[in-house]
Design a protein around this motif. Structure first.
Motif, PDB file in Angstrom:
ATOM      1  N   LEU A 353      15.556 -28.616 110.106  1.00 11.44           N
ATOM      2  CA  LEU A 353      16.132 -28.556 108.769  1.00 11.44           C
ATOM      3  C   LEU A 353      17.538 -29.136 108.753  1.00 11.44           C
ATOM      4  O   LEU A 353      17.917 -29.881 107.828  1.00 11.44           O
ATOM      5  N   TYR A 356      17.140 -32.798 108.977  1.00  7.39           N
ATOM      6  CA  TYR A 356      16.612 -33.319 107.718  1.00  7.39           C
ATOM      7  C   TYR A 356      17.742 -33.487 106.706  1.00  7.39           C
ATOM      8  O   TYR A 356      17.858 -34.539 106.068  1.00  7.39           O
ATOM      9  N   ALA A 360      18.926 -36.929 105.260  1.00  3.42           N
ATOM     10  CA  ALA A 360      18.780 -37.116 103.813  1.00  3.42           C
ATOM     11  C   ALA A 360      20.082 -37.612 103.211  1.00  3.42           C
ATOM     12  O   ALA A 360      20.095 -38.512 102.357  1.00  3.42           O
ATOM     13  N   GLU A 435      12.443 -41.786 103.139  1.00  8.06           N
ATOM     14  CA  GLU A 435      11.866 -40.797 102.222  1.00  8.06           C
ATOM     15  C   GLU A 435      10.794 -39.966 102.915  1.00  8.06           C
ATOM     16  O   GLU A 435      10.675 -38.755 102.707  1.00  8.06           O
ATOM     17  N   LEU A 438      12.501 -37.734 105.128  1.00 10.38           N
ATOM     18  CA  LEU A 438      13.173 -36.720 104.311  1.00 10.38           C
ATOM     19  C   LEU A 438      12.187 -35.660 103.853  1.00 10.38           C
ATOM     20  O   LEU A 438      12.488 -34.466 103.862  1.00 10.38           O
ATOM     21  N   ARG A 439      10.974 -36.131 103.456  1.00  8.39           N
ATOM     22  CA  ARG A 439       9.962 -35.142 103.066  1.00  8.39           C
ATOM     23  C   ARG A 439       9.558 -34.266 104.258  1.00  8.39           C
ATOM     24  O   ARG A 439       9.269 -33.081 104.104  1.00  8.39           O
ATOM     25  N   ASP A 442      12.073 -31.602 104.724  1.00  7.90           N
ATOM     26  CA  ASP A 442      12.290 -30.727 103.579  1.00  7.90           C
ATOM     27  C   ASP A 442      12.175 -29.264 104.036  1.00  7.90           C
ATOM     28  O   ASP A 442      11.139 -28.863 104.585  1.00  7.90           O
ATOM     29  N   GLU A 444      11.652 -26.687 102.485  1.00  9.23           N
ATOM     30  CA  GLU A 444      10.621 -25.923 101.803  1.00  9.23           C
ATOM     31  C   GLU A 444       9.233 -26.407 102.155  1.00  9.23           C
ATOM     32  O   GLU A 444       8.239 -25.816 101.726  1.00  9.23           O
ATOM     33  N   GLY A 445       9.174 -27.511 102.912  1.00  8.66           N
ATOM     34  CA  GLY A 445       7.863 -28.018 103.318  1.00  8.66           C
ATOM     35  C   GLY A 445       7.113 -27.024 104.203  1.00  8.66           C
ATOM     36  O   GLY A 445       5.948 -26.728 103.964  1.00  8.66           O
TER      37      GLY A 445
END
Length: 496
Positions: A353, A356, A360, A435, A438-439, A442, A444-445
């Motif tokens: 995280l 990330y 990001a 991207e 980045l996903r 995430d 919250e992923g």
């Protein structure tokens, strides 16, 4: 058959005859078997060695009755007779003692319930100490000097003995009382009786021989020497040095129960234990069975408590060993490894995280820079500059030159467009990669896969180390479909 009398009639006749014949007498003798009950009356036996007379001295008659002197004469206040001065002293009931030589004045009386004649004393006057009492005190002093009475030489009686030797008369009341009590106490015993004379000139030798026999046999645990009550003369066999020597040299404990409770003999002083009566001797040897039963109950309760305590201790040891075995078992080791793996996964997720969010931010900054460098406004500006340049060149070099330059410019424009498009496509590809990354970063992923984000409510920071919180701290837990508030109750850092 008119001459047949009842017991009461005969006793009344004897009483009337005796009291009429001896309305008042003076009797000299030695006091023995002295008793003072709570009524205040005094009972004793008056003896001269060959005969004995029972005497009762009522409380109302126990007063000082010193003879009154009329000049040189002594007049007895009871009889009015003139007495010779023999140095006697009138006594009260409290001054009378066993062994005293006394002169008693009173009347003969028949005590009908027992059919026994007795002297009802009106006056008791001391005449000195009797011969037997003098002999008793002399022997007592002699044996005390030899150490016969020393407490440190005396042996302890066995408690609840199983083998008991009894030296006494075979037919006396003493042995019956002793056996009666023995039959109701203790846990059972074997009793051997060694019959002897307990009164008379031959009694001391027989008693001493029986005690020596018991000692030599070595069978008994304790020797018992008992006799019923009697006068000082009756009990004299137990006041002899011969019997005292036999008790002293005995190697087993000896208990005596001679006479009634007030009677004390030389044998009592030498014995390892003195009982007041033959019955008391049995009570000293054997405990009450109710007491034994109570002791059994106490021991049973103590054993139950001790067993419960022992069992509890063993259960504690077992539980300790069980926990140790569980801790060292392969299953527990796998559980610890799973816990460690979960902790490492949590740390990895936290690091992911962080990475990330960092990437990001970098991607956002790159996209912004690329947009500024190669955006639509920039391309429009370059096209406008190229058109202005072509116009100026056309004026300067003519149509042919302009056409040539225009071709060159077109080529440069195409190259520039190609390069711009390539750069834009490359940037777009890098942006797509960023991207995608980045996903993947995430925070919250992972929530879709059942993971959760834990923040410290007070600071808002993500919780990665249990040592950053303490018991009672508030936590904010984010899951896929919402948030959960929690409080720390325990922390367990991972093993190094």
């Amino acid at each position: 058959m008119s001459n047949i009398l009842t017991v009461s009639e005969l006793t009344k006749s004897v009483k009337a005859l005796l009291e009429a014949e001896f309305p008042f007498v003076w009797v000299r003798g030695q006091v023995s078997n002295l008793a003072r009950p709570a009524s205040g009356h005094v009972y004793f036996t008056l003896t001269d060695g060959d005969a004995a007379l029972s005497v009762v001295w009522f409380k109302s008659s126990q007063r000082s009755a010193e003879p009154v002197r009329l000049g040189a004469d002594r007049v007895n206040p009871l009889t009015g007779e003139i007495e010779e001065d023999e140095g006697g002293t009138a006594l009260t009931g409290s001054g009378l003692e066993d062994g005293m030589e006394v002169l008693c004045a009173g009347r003969l009386n028949v005590y009908e319930p027992r059919g026994q004649y007795q002297l009802v004393a009106e006056l008791v006057q001391a005449q000195g100490v009797g011969d037997l009492a003098v002999a008793f005190e002399a022997l007592k002093k002699k044996l005390a000097a030899k150490g016969y009475f020393d407490e440190d030489r005396k042996l302890e009686l066995p408690r609840d003995p199983k083998r008991v030797a009894v030296v006494t008369s075979r037919s006396g009341a003493a042995i019956r009382d002793f056996l009666r009590i023995a039959d109701t106490r203790g846990t059972g015993a074997e009793i051997r009786i060694y019959p002897v004379l307990v009164q008379g000139d031959r009694a001391p030798a027989q008693i001493a021989a029986a005690l020596d026999q018991v000692d030599d046999e070595g069978w008994a645990e304790v020797a018992v020497l008992i006799r019923g009550g009697g006068s000082l003369e009756d009990l004299w066999a137990f006041n002899t040095e011969e019997v005292a020597d036999a008790i002293y040299r005995a190697r087993l404990p000896v208990i005596t129960g001679v006479g009634h409770e007030p009677d004390v003999s030389i044998a009592d002083f030498v014995a390892d234990k003195r009982a007041a009566t033959p019955t008391h001797a049995a009570q000293e040897l054997w405990p009450r069975r109710e007491t034994l039963a109570q002791k059994v109950d106490v021991l049973d309760l103590g054993l139950t408590r001790a067993y419960a305590a022992w069992l509890s201790g063993k259960e504690g040891e077992f539980e300790h060993l069980r926990k140790a075995l569980v801790w060292l078992s392969p299953q527990r080791r796998l559980e610890r490894m799973e816990d460690r793996f979960s902790a490492l996964m949590s740390r990895l997720q936290g690091a992911g995280l962080d990475h990330y969010f960092e990437r990001a931010e970098q991607g956002a900054r790159a996209a912004e820079g690329l947009s500024r460098a190669l955006g639509t406004h920039r391309l429009d500006g370059l096209s406008h500059d190229a058109a202005g340049l072509a116009h100026r060149l056309g004026r300067a070099f003519g149509p042919g030159c302009v056409d040539g330059l225009a071709g060159a410019v077109d080529g440069l424009g195409r190259r520039l467009d190609k390069s711009g498009r390539g750069a834009a496509e490359g940037a777009a590809q890098r942006l797509a990669v960023l991207e995608t990354a980045l996903r993947g970063l995430d925070p919250e992923g992972p929530l879709e896969r059942g993971y959760a984000l834990v923040r410290v409510a007070g600071t808002g920071e993500f919780l990665r180390d249990p040592r950053r919180v303490t018991k009672g701290d508030a936590l904010d837990i984010t899951v896929r479909d919402g948030r959960v508030a929690a409080t720390v109750t325990d922390t367990r850092p991972n093993e190094e």
